[in-house]
Scaffold this motif. Structure first.
Motif, PDB file in Angstrom:
ATOM      1  N   ASP B  52       0.814  -1.215   0.000  1.00  0.00           N
ATOM      2  CA  ASP B  52       0.000   0.000   0.000  1.00  0.00           C
ATOM      3  C   ASP B  52       0.842   1.257   0.000  1.00  0.00           C
ATOM      4  O   ASP B  52       0.446   2.278  -0.524  1.00  0.00           O
ATOM      5  CB  ASP B  52      -0.935   0.007   1.209  1.00  0.00           C
ATOM      6  N   ILE B  53       2.016   1.161   0.609  1.00  0.00           N
ATOM      7  CA  ILE B  53       2.879   2.328   0.636  1.00  0.00           C
ATOM      8  C   ILE B  53       3.290   2.674  -0.782  1.00  0.00           C
ATOM      9  O   ILE B  53       3.300   3.821  -1.181  1.00  0.00           O
ATOM     10  CB  ILE B  53       4.122   2.048   1.508  1.00  0.00           C
ATOM     11  N   GLU B  54       3.539   1.652  -1.567  1.00  0.00           N
ATOM     12  CA  GLU B  54       3.970   1.898  -2.925  1.00  0.00           C
ATOM     13  C   GLU B  54       2.857   2.561  -3.736  1.00  0.00           C
ATOM     14  O   GLU B  54       3.119   3.361  -4.615  1.00  0.00           O
ATOM     15  CB  GLU B  54       4.392   0.594  -3.594  1.00  0.00           C
ATOM     16  N   SER B  55       1.611   2.250  -3.426  1.00  0.00           N
ATOM     17  CA  SER B  55       0.513   2.826  -4.190  1.00  0.00           C
ATOM     18  C   SER B  55       0.299   4.291  -3.820  1.00  0.00           C
ATOM     19  O   SER B  55      -0.603   4.931  -4.326  1.00  0.00           O
ATOM     20  CB  SER B  55      -0.760   2.018  -3.973  1.00  0.00           C
ATOM     21  N   GLY B  56       1.096   4.829  -2.936  1.00  0.00           N
ATOM     22  CA  GLY B  56       1.070   6.260  -2.679  1.00  0.00           C
ATOM     23  C   GLY B  56       0.188   6.684  -1.536  1.00  0.00           C
ATOM     24  O   GLY B  56      -0.078   7.865  -1.344  1.00  0.00           O
ATOM     25  N   LYS B  57      -0.264   5.732  -0.755  1.00  0.00           N
ATOM     26  CA  LYS B  57      -1.204   6.020   0.311  1.00  0.00           C
ATOM     27  C   LYS B  57      -0.671   7.066   1.288  1.00  0.00           C
ATOM     28  O   LYS B  57      -1.407   7.894   1.781  1.00  0.00           O
ATOM     29  CB  LYS B  57      -1.510   4.721   1.054  1.00  0.00           C
ATOM     30  N   TYR B  58       0.642   7.022   1.535  1.00  0.00           N
ATOM     31  CA  TYR B  58       1.183   7.859   2.599  1.00  0.00           C
ATOM     32  C   TYR B  58       1.743   9.186   2.101  1.00  0.00           C
ATOM     33  O   TYR B  58       2.342   9.918   2.845  1.00  0.00           O
ATOM     34  CB  TYR B  58       2.248   7.078   3.372  1.00  0.00           C
ATOM     35  N   ASP B  59       1.588   9.469   0.833  1.00  0.00           N
ATOM     36  CA  ASP B  59       2.128  10.716   0.302  1.00  0.00           C
ATOM     37  C   ASP B  59       1.046  11.429  -0.504  1.00  0.00           C
ATOM     38  O   ASP B  59       0.876  11.190  -1.693  1.00  0.00           O
ATOM     39  CB  ASP B  59       3.352  10.398  -0.569  1.00  0.00           C
ATOM     40  N   PRO B  60       0.283  12.343   0.154  1.00  0.00           N
ATOM     41  CA  PRO B  60      -0.888  12.945  -0.505  1.00  0.00           C
ATOM     42  C   PRO B  60      -0.524  13.680  -1.797  1.00  0.00           C
ATOM     43  O   PRO B  60      -1.272  13.615  -2.771  1.00  0.00           O
ATOM     44  CB  PRO B  60      -1.414  13.931   0.533  1.00  0.00           C
ATOM     45  N   LYS B  61       0.634  14.350  -1.782  1.00  0.00           N
ATOM     46  CA  LYS B  61       1.003  15.131  -2.965  1.00  0.00           C
ATOM     47  C   LYS B  61       1.229  14.244  -4.178  1.00  0.00           C
ATOM     48  O   LYS B  61       0.683  14.459  -5.261  1.00  0.00           O
ATOM     49  CB  LYS B  61       2.276  15.923  -2.673  1.00  0.00           C
ATOM     50  N   GLN B  65      -1.023  13.704  -7.851  1.00  0.00           N
ATOM     51  CA  GLN B  65      -0.430  13.654  -9.175  1.00  0.00           C
ATOM     52  C   GLN B  65      -0.834  12.373  -9.915  1.00  0.00           C
ATOM     53  O   GLN B  65      -1.270  12.405 -11.064  1.00  0.00           O
ATOM     54  CB  GLN B  65       1.100  13.728  -9.027  1.00  0.00           C
ATOM     55  N   ILE B  66      -0.735  11.251  -9.171  1.00  0.00           N
ATOM     56  CA  ILE B  66      -1.067   9.949  -9.769  1.00  0.00           C
ATOM     57  C   ILE B  66      -2.530   9.922 -10.206  1.00  0.00           C
ATOM     58  O   ILE B  66      -2.869   9.501 -11.310  1.00  0.00           O
ATOM     59  CB  ILE B  66      -0.788   8.820  -8.760  1.00  0.00           C
ATOM     60  N   THR B 139      -2.217  -4.823  -6.818  1.00  0.00           N
ATOM     61  CA  THR B 139      -2.170  -3.880  -5.699  1.00  0.00           C
ATOM     62  C   THR B 139      -1.755  -2.484  -6.134  1.00  0.00           C
ATOM     63  O   THR B 139      -2.383  -1.487  -5.757  1.00  0.00           O
ATOM     64  CB  THR B 139      -1.195  -4.389  -4.621  1.00  0.00           C
ATOM     65  N   LYS B 140      -0.713  -2.408  -6.929  1.00  0.00           N
ATOM     66  CA  LYS B 140      -0.211  -1.064  -7.227  1.00  0.00           C
ATOM     67  C   LYS B 140      -1.064  -0.333  -8.259  1.00  0.00           C
ATOM     68  O   LYS B 140      -0.829   0.832  -8.531  1.00  0.00           O
ATOM     69  CB  LYS B 140       1.261  -1.115  -7.634  1.00  0.00           C
ATOM     70  N   TYR B 141      -2.042  -1.031  -8.831  1.00  0.00           N
ATOM     71  CA  TYR B 141      -2.954  -0.355  -9.769  1.00  0.00           C
ATOM     72  C   TYR B 141      -4.271   0.017  -9.103  1.00  0.00           C
ATOM     73  O   TYR B 141      -5.199   0.468  -9.741  1.00  0.00           O
ATOM     74  CB  TYR B 141      -3.216  -1.254 -10.986  1.00  0.00           C
ATOM     75  N   PRO B 164     -16.939   5.630   4.277  1.00  0.00           N
ATOM     76  CA  PRO B 164     -16.756   5.630   2.830  1.00  0.00           C
ATOM     77  C   PRO B 164     -15.369   5.159   2.401  1.00  0.00           C
ATOM     78  O   PRO B 164     -14.409   5.316   3.135  1.00  0.00           O
ATOM     79  CB  PRO B 164     -16.937   7.100   2.469  1.00  0.00           C
ATOM     80  N   LEU B 165     -15.331   4.578   1.232  1.00  0.00           N
ATOM     81  CA  LEU B 165     -14.062   4.266   0.575  1.00  0.00           C
ATOM     82  C   LEU B 165     -14.116   4.899  -0.807  1.00  0.00           C
ATOM     83  O   LEU B 165     -15.070   4.687  -1.558  1.00  0.00           O
ATOM     84  CB  LEU B 165     -13.893   2.745   0.441  1.00  0.00           C
ATOM     85  N   ARG B 166     -13.146   5.769  -1.124  1.00  0.00           N
ATOM     86  CA  ARG B 166     -13.051   6.323  -2.478  1.00  0.00           C
ATOM     87  C   ARG B 166     -11.806   5.760  -3.127  1.00  0.00           C
ATOM     88  O   ARG B 166     -10.727   5.798  -2.547  1.00  0.00           O
ATOM     89  CB  ARG B 166     -12.985   7.852  -2.425  1.00  0.00           C
ATOM     90  N   PHE B 167     -11.977   5.209  -4.315  1.00  0.00           N
ATOM     91  CA  PHE B 167     -10.824   4.569  -4.945  1.00  0.00           C
ATOM     92  C   PHE B 167     -10.862   4.744  -6.455  1.00  0.00           C
ATOM     93  O   PHE B 167     -11.892   5.104  -7.041  1.00  0.00           O
ATOM     94  CB  PHE B 167     -10.791   3.071  -4.602  1.00  0.00           C
ATOM     95  N   MET B 168      -9.734   4.487  -7.062  1.00  0.00           N
ATOM     96  CA  MET B 168      -9.618   4.558  -8.512  1.00  0.00           C
ATOM     97  C   MET B 168      -8.736   3.404  -8.980  1.00  0.00           C
ATOM     98  O   MET B 168      -7.734   3.088  -8.348  1.00  0.00           O
ATOM     99  CB  MET B 168      -8.998   5.893  -8.918  1.00  0.00           C
ATOM    100  N   VAL B 169      -9.160   2.789 -10.073  1.00  0.00           N
ATOM    101  CA  VAL B 169      -8.339   1.731 -10.667  1.00  0.00           C
ATOM    102  C   VAL B 169      -7.529   2.349 -11.792  1.00  0.00           C
ATOM    103  O   VAL B 169      -8.059   3.113 -12.600  1.00  0.00           O
ATOM    104  CB  VAL B 169      -9.219   0.583 -11.196  1.00  0.00           C
ATOM    105  N   SER B 170      -6.254   2.033 -11.831  1.00  0.00           N
ATOM    106  CA  SER B 170      -5.375   2.650 -12.825  1.00  0.00           C
ATOM    107  C   SER B 170      -5.630   2.109 -14.226  1.00  0.00           C
ATOM    108  O   SER B 170      -5.834   0.914 -14.403  1.00  0.00           O
ATOM    109  CB  SER B 170      -3.918   2.387 -12.433  1.00  0.00           C
TER     110      SER B 170
END
Lengths: 518, 195
Positions: B52-61, B65-66, B139-141, B164-170
């Motif tokens: 999950d860290i790789e998917s950018g969860k911990y870095d809002p900025k 962008q992603i 996971t990373k998508y 709520p859960l908001r998500f996007m599939v790459s």
């Protein structure tokens, strides 16, 4: 008999390697029957589909304790017993290097065994299964749910202390106490395999101690090594456990290789073929055992690169193992073979262990393992290597050296009955389990689908015969200790090695002045 | 009577034992060293709980962008089924479910799904949900923009609410993956009192 205490004190306070070896072997034999009785309960329950004999939790407790007792209570102590008796005799040492520690490492064992099985009799209804019931591999998070986990953990700690002290003692004995002229490359192969096994023990038993200590602090002191709720990872448990667990299986089989490598040359009347390659193959197996652990957990969800690496490394073990099997075969080739009882067991070992080795190769192949994982195929595999492998070598070793220990020949007719009935029944017991596994019967279940009934019944019948036959072994041993035809110092015709140069029965103190090896 | 030679052997034996004891202690330490080592390996490979860290969860900025990039490449012709599994750890007395069992989404399009939880334990609970995406290489998508699993959830005794859960599939999701399963396990963070 005036140079040592008699009665119970002899056994409690002894520092004599022969006494301690004897105690190890009797302890292992007792545990073999305890673990064997549990196996009988398992096979009785699996005789028919449905639940008949015990409830599911009790069944799980039986599989768990059967595994733990056979590994840590029967096979390992039996091998240490052989090491105690034979290593000083074979290298020309008067005793083990650290005799007091030797006494200690044995006397820890009975207490560890009691702590392991005691929870069975604690708490509620006995028939509900109060003991550990999470499988001998005690995977987290399941094992963490067990309310009497501390008993299990401290039992494992004690077993670890015992093994580590035994291993240190064996290494010190082999490195420092060889008779003049006994260079490392002149040592009997049994001594070599035990030297390497002892190094495996001191390398991985502390890791086992570590993993159970992590479980202990997870359960009682609020750490989260394996508890996902606190940021831990149960998969980590499997990695650390199998980092211990895979070398552990070689700890059980390498001394067996050593015993067989002593027996076959004696009865083929030829020196062991490829002695040096045997030594290097043993060392290679030991090294490889440290880098293949994750093949026990292919289905856990590893990256493909990891699966491939562990597959290739695993299959590589077949090379040094095959070197051994070919060397045993080549030793027998054109030898003047005779088929005394120890030789029968050794030949059966070579045949049947190799079957277990081949099924191990099948399990080492990732795509195939996905189908076989946690089925009876795995059960069949490791029982071929541990029962017809390690245990058969132990029984063969007992028949090989018992005349030296007691001064009496055992009852050969009965011993041959013991061999043939055991060898046939053990195949009735474990061979059908391959088919069950291939057909999809999972391991560690008390009940199964109807189509598995026939093979399970065949297997159970084999189990009852095999189990019962071992009582004959007990009778043969007691009879041999009480009397029998006197044997010569050499015991077996033209047997080679320092142990055959001391009188039969081996006196309480041997090699007091070191023999010289040419 | 001890000869000189055997006295010498005794000393050597003790020395050997001492050296081996150091190996034993070192290997005990190595067992513990496997714990951080395991984390390092997982981090490098981006697997396990580091997925999950790789998917950018911990870095809002970085995530912003992603998400922007993904939205720019949205693919309305492709359907991906996302299934939800809810699990309670260790017999936790909660009600926990997703209000939709599965949704069909387009890569690059924002989606919202509600999860419902009710605390039946009879005490206040601080709970943590841990997500897992299957198959692992999806996971990373799978990017969670807002999730109740980002923070600990405080539930008063008997409290119930939607989360709520908001998500996007790459859009970069490999073509052979058409179904993604998202599993949540709820953990009670207070250690249960020992019996």
């Amino acid at each position: 008999m005036s140079d040592h205490p008699t009665g119970i004190k002899r056994w409690l306070f002894t520092t004599n390697h022969k006494d301690i070896g004897t105690m190890y072997l009797w302890f292992a034999f007792t545990m073999l029957f305890v673990g064997g009785a549990m196996a009988m309960v398992i096979r009785a329950e699996l005789f028919e589909p449905g639940m008949q004999v015990v409830n599911p939790n009790f069944f799980n407790m039986m599989t768990t304790l059967h595994g733990l007792i056979m590994v840590f209570g029967a096979i390992m102590p039996a091998m240490v017993g052989f090491a105690n008796w034979q290593v000083p005799l074979m290298i020309g040492a008067p005793d083990m290097a650290l005799p007091r520690m030797n006494n200690w490492s044995f006397w820890i064992l009975p207490f560890a065994a009691i702590m392991l099985v005691a929870p069975m009799f604690m708490g509620g209804d006995f028939m509900d299964g109060q003991g550990p019931a999470f499988g001998w591999t005690f995977y987290e998070p399941l094992s963490g749910q067990y309310d009497k986990l501390a008993f299990f953990i401290f039992a494992v700690h004690l077993l670890g202390f015992s093994s580590i002290m035994g291993a240190i003692n064996i290494i010190a004995t082999i490195l420092n106490m060889r008779a003049p002229g006994m260079t490392l490359m002149k040592m009997p192969l049994f001594v070599w395999t035990w030297l390497i096994t002892a190094f495996l023990l001191i390398a991985v038993m502390p890791v086992l101690a570590g993993v159970v200590t992590m479980m202990l602090t997870d359960k009682y002191f609020g750490t989260s090594f394996f508890d996902a709720a606190g940021g831990g990872d149960p998969v980590l448990f499997q990695h650390v456990f199998w980092f211990f667990g895979h070398p552990e299986v070689y700890i059980m089989i390498l001394p067996a290789f050593g015993i067989v490598s002593q027996i076959i040359p004696t009865f083929a009347r030829k020196p062991l073929f490829g002695y040096a390659s045997m030594v290097y193959a043993t060392a290679a197996i030991a090294f490889l055992s440290f880098i293949v652990w994750a093949h026990h957990m292919f289905t856990v969800g590893m990256p493909a690169a990891g699966e491939l690496y562990f597959m290739y490394a695993t299959v590589m073990i077949a090379v040094p193992t095959a070197v051994k099997v070919f060397n045993w075969t080549a030793t027998m080739w054109k030898g003047s073979m005779t088929f005394e009882v120890p030789m029968l067991w050794a030949i059966a070992f070579v045949f049947l262990f190799t079957i277990g080795g081949f099924t191990g190769l099948m399990l080492g192949v990732v795509p195939v393992d996905f189908q076989y994982h946690d089925t009876y195929f795995v059960v069949a595999h490791f029982h071929y290597v541990l029962v017809t492998g390690a245990l058969f070598a132990i029984i063969g070793g007992v028949y090989y050296w018992m005349p030296k220990w007691t001064g009496n020949m055992f009852d050969i007719t009965l011993a041959k009955w013991h061999f043939w009935v055991s060898t046939i029944s053990v195949n009735i017991l474990f061979f059908p389990q391959h088919f069950l596994g291939l057909a999809g019967m999972p391991r560690r279940i008390p009940d199964y689908a109807l189509q598995f009934a026939e093979f399970n019944q065949i297997s159970s019948i084999g189990a009852f015969i095999f189990g019962g036959t071992q009582l004959l072994f007990l009778y043969i041993i007691i009879k041999c200790i009480k009397g029998g035809d006197k044997v010569s110092d050499e015991v077996w015709e033209d047997a080679k090695g320092l142990e055959w140069e001391v009188p039969s029965p081996a006196p309480y103190h041997t090699h007091v002045t070191p023999p010289t090896v040419k | 009577m001890e000869t000189e030679a055997s006295a010498k052997t005794r000393v050597t034996n003790k020395k050997t034992a001492g050296k081996l004891l150091i190996v034993v202690v070192a290997m005990f330490g190595f067992g513990y060293a496997l714990v951080p080592l395991y984390d390092v390996v997982c981090q490098v490979l981006g697997i396990g709980r580091f997925a999950d860290i790789e998917s950018g969860k911990y870095d809002p900025k970085a995530q912003e962008q992603i998400v922007k990039e993904m939205a720019a490449n949205k693919d309305l012709t492709r359907n991906v089924t996302v299934e939800f599994i809810t699990v309670l750890n260790g017999g936790m007395k909660w009600e926990f479910k997703s209000l939709q069992k599965e949704v069909v989404v387009h890569p690059g399009v924002m989606n919202t799904v509600d999860f419902y939880a009710k605390n039946l334990t009879g005490r206040d609970v601080i709970a943590q949900a841990v997500p897992r995406v299957l198959p692992g290489n999806a996971t990373k998508y799978f990017t969670k923009i807002e999730c109740f699993c980002f923070t600990q959830q405080i539930f008063k005794k008997g409290e119930a609410r939607n989360m709520p859960l908001r998500f996007m599939v790459s859009p970069a999701l490999p073509k052979n993956i058409n179904t993604i399963t998202l599993s949540y396990t709820f953990f009670d963070t207070q250690p249960v009192a020992l019996k």
